[in-house]
Design an enzyme around this catalytic site. Sequence first.
Site, mmCIF file in Angstrom:
data_model
loop_
_atom_site.group_PDB
_atom_site.id
_atom_site.type_symbol
_atom_site.label_atom_id
_atom_site.label_comp_id
_atom_site.label_asym_id
_atom_site.label_seq_id
_atom_site.Cartn_x
_atom_site.Cartn_y
_atom_site.Cartn_z
ATOM 1 N N HIS A 286 -4.344 -87.800 -30.746
ATOM 2 C CA HIS A 286 -3.102 -88.564 -29.704
ATOM 3 C C HIS A 286 -3.796 -89.381 -28.554
ATOM 4 O O HIS A 286 -3.466 -89.080 -27.401
ATOM 5 C CB HIS A 286 -2.439 -87.327 -29.396
ATOM 6 C CG HIS A 286 -0.929 -87.883 -29.029
ATOM 7 N ND1 HIS A 286 0.079 -87.007 -29.134
ATOM 8 C CD2 HIS A 286 -0.360 -88.972 -28.737
ATOM 9 C CE1 HIS A 286 1.284 -87.814 -28.905
ATOM 10 N NE2 HIS A 286 0.890 -89.086 -28.385
ATOM 11 N N GLU B 206 0.089 -80.423 -32.634
ATOM 12 C CA GLU B 206 -1.384 -80.873 -32.182
ATOM 13 C C GLU B 206 -1.853 -79.758 -31.234
ATOM 14 O O GLU B 206 -1.337 -79.084 -30.276
ATOM 15 C CB GLU B 206 -0.841 -81.899 -31.176
ATOM 16 C CG GLU B 206 -0.115 -83.125 -32.066
ATOM 17 C CD GLU B 206 0.188 -84.464 -31.294
ATOM 18 O OE1 GLU B 206 0.149 -84.494 -29.898
ATOM 19 O OE2 GLU B 206 0.752 -85.367 -31.770
#
Length: 278
Positions: A244, A226
């Site tokens: 997220h 990420e």
Amino acid sequence: TEEELIRLIRDVDGMIVGLDRVSRAVIAAAKNLKVISKYGVGLNNIDLEAARARGIVVTYTPGTNSEAVADLAMGLLLAVARKIPLADRSVRSGEWHKFVGSAVWGKTIGVVGVGRIGRGVVRRARGFNMRVLCCDKIEDSEFAAEYGAEYVSLEVLLENSDFVTLHVPLTNETRGLIGKRELSQMKRTAFLINTARGEVVDEEALYQALTRGQIAGAALDVFHNEPPRDSKLLRLDNVILTPHIGAHTGEAIMEMGCKAAQNLIAVLNGILPEAIAW
């Protein structure tokens, strides 16, 4: 980064941490550290063994963001089923095409992991008149009876669900839980939704399943890396990707922040909060 945390943590008594990696090296550098307060619920970024060995208490904030994540899971489910992001991009580009999606009302949803977030999804799914299949190591027959849900094995859930949504913590047992074999068990018309942790899904196997038409689509809020800048999933139109943001509502952020601060203060005052990792 690990190096930045090592510089920052040397003299602190307590820390509030989000997704930053609190490694064994970070903990070793923290000479005065007494408490690590997790802003959230996932503890996979904290070396719990190293903390335990040093007598450092690790707390977290269960329940503070559960409804927010459940909201996003249902939002992603609807968006991927009805191709909402794809239609939005099309209209913005000056086009006016009709996008044929999949119905949600009355379909079957498979909820993998029936903790606080999973239960929130079950409650929302019943509002869409969905048949609910659940898979969890611990079965709550009272909850299942209340919401008309049914506990089944993972294999049965995958074979029968139109939507599979993941709500398990990341552990050695759940890492790679959904891989090539599991994806091949899903319906060709089914969708996968992941708001848990990226490592729960084998991303290469998912990419192959999506490009080969083994499943219809996926919606992901979490990834192995990420941000997922080099992920092949970015190239696919039958995947929805969000950064997220499951816990990111104003209400959940406030509640998580307050609880994380309260947990830290409690430990420094010699009081153990209810939610501790060991």
